[in-house]
Design a protein around this motif. Structure first.
Motif, PDB file in Angstrom:
ATOM      1  N   LEU A 135     -18.492  -8.728  15.622  1.00  0.00           N
ATOM      2  CA  LEU A 135     -17.172  -8.856  16.269  1.00  0.00           C
ATOM      3  C   LEU A 135     -17.341  -9.710  17.524  1.00  0.00           C
ATOM      4  O   LEU A 135     -18.102  -9.338  18.428  1.00  0.00           O
ATOM      5  N   ASP A 136     -16.634 -10.799  17.575  1.00  0.00           N
ATOM      6  CA  ASP A 136     -16.742 -11.698  18.712  1.00  0.00           C
ATOM      7  C   ASP A 136     -16.298 -10.992  20.006  1.00  0.00           C
ATOM      8  O   ASP A 136     -15.306 -10.251  20.008  1.00  0.00           O
ATOM      9  N   ALA A 137     -17.027 -11.261  21.104  1.00  0.00           N
ATOM     10  CA  ALA A 137     -16.727 -10.609  22.396  1.00  0.00           C
ATOM     11  C   ALA A 137     -15.308 -10.904  22.876  1.00  0.00           C
ATOM     12  O   ALA A 137     -14.733 -10.119  23.637  1.00  0.00           O
ATOM     13  N   ARG A 138     -14.717 -12.013  22.399  1.00  0.00           N
ATOM     14  CA  ARG A 138     -13.361 -12.352  22.886  1.00  0.00           C
ATOM     15  C   ARG A 138     -12.321 -11.338  22.387  1.00  0.00           C
ATOM     16  O   ARG A 138     -11.203 -11.317  22.871  1.00  0.00           O
ATOM     17  N   PHE A 139     -12.686 -10.492  21.423  1.00  0.00           N
ATOM     18  CA  PHE A 139     -11.728  -9.503  20.913  1.00  0.00           C
ATOM     19  C   PHE A 139     -11.769  -8.183  21.690  1.00  0.00           C
ATOM     20  O   PHE A 139     -11.063  -7.246  21.363  1.00  0.00           O
ATOM     21  N   GLU A 140     -12.616  -8.076  22.726  1.00  0.00           N
ATOM     22  CA  GLU A 140     -12.790  -6.745  23.335  1.00  0.00           C
ATOM     23  C   GLU A 140     -11.518  -6.194  23.979  1.00  0.00           C
ATOM     24  O   GLU A 140     -11.327  -4.997  24.039  1.00  0.00           O
ATOM     25  N   ASN A 141     -10.627  -7.067  24.418  1.00  0.00           N
ATOM     26  CA  ASN A 141      -9.387  -6.565  25.016  1.00  0.00           C
ATOM     27  C   ASN A 141      -8.189  -6.661  24.066  1.00  0.00           C
ATOM     28  O   ASN A 141      -7.048  -6.455  24.473  1.00  0.00           O
ATOM     29  N   ALA A 142      -8.459  -6.964  22.797  1.00  0.00           N
ATOM     30  CA  ALA A 142      -7.370  -7.037  21.799  1.00  0.00           C
ATOM     31  C   ALA A 142      -7.033  -5.633  21.305  1.00  0.00           C
ATOM     32  O   ALA A 142      -7.820  -4.696  21.459  1.00  0.00           O
ATOM     33  N   TYR A 143      -5.838  -5.495  20.730  1.00  0.00           N
ATOM     34  CA  TYR A 143      -5.417  -4.223  20.121  1.00  0.00           C
ATOM     35  C   TYR A 143      -5.594  -4.341  18.604  1.00  0.00           C
ATOM     36  O   TYR A 143      -5.527  -5.453  18.047  1.00  0.00           O
ATOM     37  N   PRO A 144      -5.801  -3.205  17.914  1.00  0.00           N
ATOM     38  CA  PRO A 144      -6.076  -3.264  16.469  1.00  0.00           C
ATOM     39  C   PRO A 144      -5.039  -4.077  15.674  1.00  0.00           C
ATOM     40  O   PRO A 144      -5.394  -4.805  14.760  1.00  0.00           O
ATOM     41  N   ASN A 145      -3.753  -3.974  16.059  1.00  0.00           N
ATOM     42  CA  ASN A 145      -2.725  -4.673  15.269  1.00  0.00           C
ATOM     43  C   ASN A 145      -2.785  -6.194  15.435  1.00  0.00           C
ATOM     44  O   ASN A 145      -2.120  -6.925  14.719  1.00  0.00           O
ATOM     45  N   GLU A 146      -3.610  -6.666  16.388  1.00  0.00           N
ATOM     46  CA  GLU A 146      -3.747  -8.122  16.576  1.00  0.00           C
ATOM     47  C   GLU A 146      -4.866  -8.689  15.701  1.00  0.00           C
ATOM     48  O   GLU A 146      -5.087  -9.894  15.690  1.00  0.00           O
ATOM     49  N   LEU A 147      -5.583  -7.795  15.006  1.00  0.00           N
ATOM     50  CA  LEU A 147      -6.728  -8.243  14.210  1.00  0.00           C
ATOM     51  C   LEU A 147      -6.488  -8.030  12.718  1.00  0.00           C
ATOM     52  O   LEU A 147      -5.684  -7.183  12.325  1.00  0.00           O
ATOM     53  N   ASP A 148      -7.210  -8.798  11.884  1.00  0.00           N
ATOM     54  CA  ASP A 148      -7.054  -8.634  10.429  1.00  0.00           C
ATOM     55  C   ASP A 148      -7.844  -7.398   9.953  1.00  0.00           C
ATOM     56  O   ASP A 148      -8.606  -6.784  10.705  1.00  0.00           O
ATOM     57  N   GLY A 149      -7.632  -7.055   8.661  1.00  0.00           N
ATOM     58  CA  GLY A 149      -8.220  -5.831   8.104  1.00  0.00           C
ATOM     59  C   GLY A 149      -9.738  -5.785   8.196  1.00  0.00           C
ATOM     60  O   GLY A 149     -10.323  -4.747   8.499  1.00  0.00           O
ATOM     61  N   GLY A 150     -10.400  -6.910   7.947  1.00  0.00           N
ATOM     62  CA  GLY A 150     -11.863  -6.957   7.998  1.00  0.00           C
ATOM     63  C   GLY A 150     -12.373  -6.659   9.394  1.00  0.00           C
ATOM     64  O   GLY A 150     -13.314  -5.887   9.583  1.00  0.00           O
ATOM     65  N   ARG A 151     -11.721  -7.284  10.406  1.00  0.00           N
ATOM     66  CA  ARG A 151     -12.159  -7.052  11.797  1.00  0.00           C
ATOM     67  C   ARG A 151     -11.864  -5.608  12.209  1.00  0.00           C
ATOM     68  O   ARG A 151     -12.641  -4.983  12.936  1.00  0.00           O
TER      69      ARG A 151
END
Ligand code: SF4
Length: 317
Positions: A135-151
Motif C-alpha cells: 500500500l503506497d504511503a500516499r494513501f495513509e490519510n485516505a478513507y476506505p471509500n476512496e480506494l478500490d476493492g483490492g487496496r
C-alpha cells in the motif's frame, strides 16, 4: 513439522426458536506450522462459524482447540486476549469490516494503540506494514471509500498482521473482488506467508481459489467434515459423493476466468436438530439403507486422506 493447531470434536450450536442449530458438529483436524488448510463448502455449511469459533469470536459449545499444545477453550480473559493477538482474522468484505470514518493509518494503527503502543512507535510500524502489503504511503490519510476493492483488502490484511500473529483465519478474503484482483491478493498472501512464517485457514466456497492457495483441503457439509486430504490428492481422487458433485459443478478451475458453482440437485437437510444418518443422504445418488440411520465417521481411506461415507467404510478382516 509439529501441529500448530489441533481441533478435536469441536461443536458450535445455536439455540433458535425452531430448535438447536448444529452449525459445527464434531469437527476434528490439525494443521502444521506454515501450512494452509482450505475449508470449502456451500454457504450455510458452517465453515465461517468454524473459523470464528477457532478465533474465539464465538465460544465453543464443546470440544477442544489446541493452539501450540494449549487448550484455548479454557483460557482466562487475559490469556484469551493474548491468543486473539496470535490468531487474527481477515474478513470477506473489507468495505463493511473497515470503519468508514477512520483513515487508512488509523485503521491499521488501532490494534497497536489498544495493545499499549506509543503513538510515534505505532506510526512507524504502520508505515512499515503498509509497505509490506503493497500500500503506497500516499494513501495513509485516505478513507476506505476512496480506494478500490483490492487496496481495501490490503488494509484488512495490514490490520490483521500489525500485531505479528502466527496464525491467520481468512474468511472468503477474495470473494468480493474482481477475478483479476483476486490473483494479486492471493499472491500477496502467499508471499506474506513465506516471509512472515504464517499459517492459514482459508475459508471459501470457491474451489479454484482453494486449489490455488491450500496445501490441504477440508470439505464441510452441514456442520460436518466429510472429506480431508492433500490438495492434489483431493482434486485427483475425490471420494465423497458431495466432493465429487462440487468438483463436477465448477466449469473451470482457471483462476483468471469467471467461475460459478452450479446448484447441486436435491433438498438440503435442516441443520436444526438434524436427523440421524448421513446429512447428505437426501441429495446423494449413491445413498443406501444404512445412510438414512447411521452417520458415517471420518475415517482414513488412503494416505493423508479421510472420508465420511459408508461407501468407504473401514476394511473388515
Ligand atoms: Fe451418500 Fe451414504 Fe455416502 Fe452419505 S454415507 S454420502 S448418503 S453413500
Amino acid at each position: 513439522m509439529t501441529n500448530i493447531l489441533e481441533v478435536k470434536h469441536l461443536k458450535k450450536y445455536f439455540d433458535t426458536k425452531a430448535g438447536v442449530l448444529h452449525a459445527v458438529d464434531d469437527v476434528s483436524f490439525s494443521i502444521k506450522k506454515g501450512e494452509t488448510l482450505g475449508i470449502v463448502g456451500e454457504s450455510g455449511c458452517g465453515k465461517s462459524t468454524l473459523g470464528r469459533t477457532i478465533q474465539h469470536l464465538l465460544p465453543a459449545t464443546d470440544g477442544t482447540i489446541l493452539f501450540k499444545g494449549r487448550d484455548v477453550t479454557r483460557l482466562s480473559k487475559k490469556e484469551t486476549r493474548d491468543y486473539m493477538k496470535e490468531v487474527q482474522m481477515i474478513f470477506q468484505d473489507p468495505y463493511s469490516s473497515l470503519n468508514p470514518r477512520m483513515t487508512v493509518k488509523q485503521i491499521i494503527m488501532e490494534p497497536l494503540l489498544i495493545d499499549g503502543r506509543k503513538k510515534k512507535e505505532a506510526e512507524s510500524e504502520v508505515r512499515a506494514m503498509m509497505e509490506t502489503v503493497g500500500l503506497d504511503a500516499r494513501f495513509e490519510n485516505a478513507y476506505p471509500n476512496e480506494l478500490d476493492g483490492g487496496r481495501r483488502q490490503r488494509i484488512g490484511i495490514a490490520r490483521a498482521l500489525i500485531l505479528k500473529p502466527e496464525f491467520v483465519i481468512c474468511d472468503e478474503p477474495v470473494s468480493a473482488l474482481d477475478v483479476s484482483i483476486q490473483a494479486q491478493i492471493l499472491n500477496l498472501m502467499q508471499d506474506l506467508q513465506e516471509r512472515l512464517g504464517l499459517t492459514y485457514i482459508f475459508v471459501t466456497h470457491d474451489l479454484s481459489v482453494v486449489k490455488y492457495i491450500s496445501d490441504k483441503i477440508a470439505v464441510m457439509y452441514l456442520g460436518n467434515l466429510v472429506e480431508y486430504a492433500d490438495t492434489e490428492e483431493l482434486f485427483a481422487a475425490p471420494r465423497h459423493p458431495y466432493t465429487r458433485a462440487l468438483l463436477a459443478s465448477v466449469p473451470t478451475t482457471d483462476l483468471t476466468k469467471a467461475r460459478k458453482i452450479q446448484v447441486i440437485a436435491g433438498e438440503i437437510t435442516s441443520p436444526i436438530e438434524p436427523a440421524p444418518g448421513c446429512r447428505f443422504a437426501a441429495r446423494c445418488q449413491a445413498a443406501g439403507e444404512k445412510c438414512a440411520c447411521i452417520q458415517p465417521e471420518l475415517i482414513e481411506n488412503g494416505e493423508n486422506h479421510r472420508v465420511a461415507c459408508h461407501l468407504y467404510g473401514a476394511k473388515e478382516d
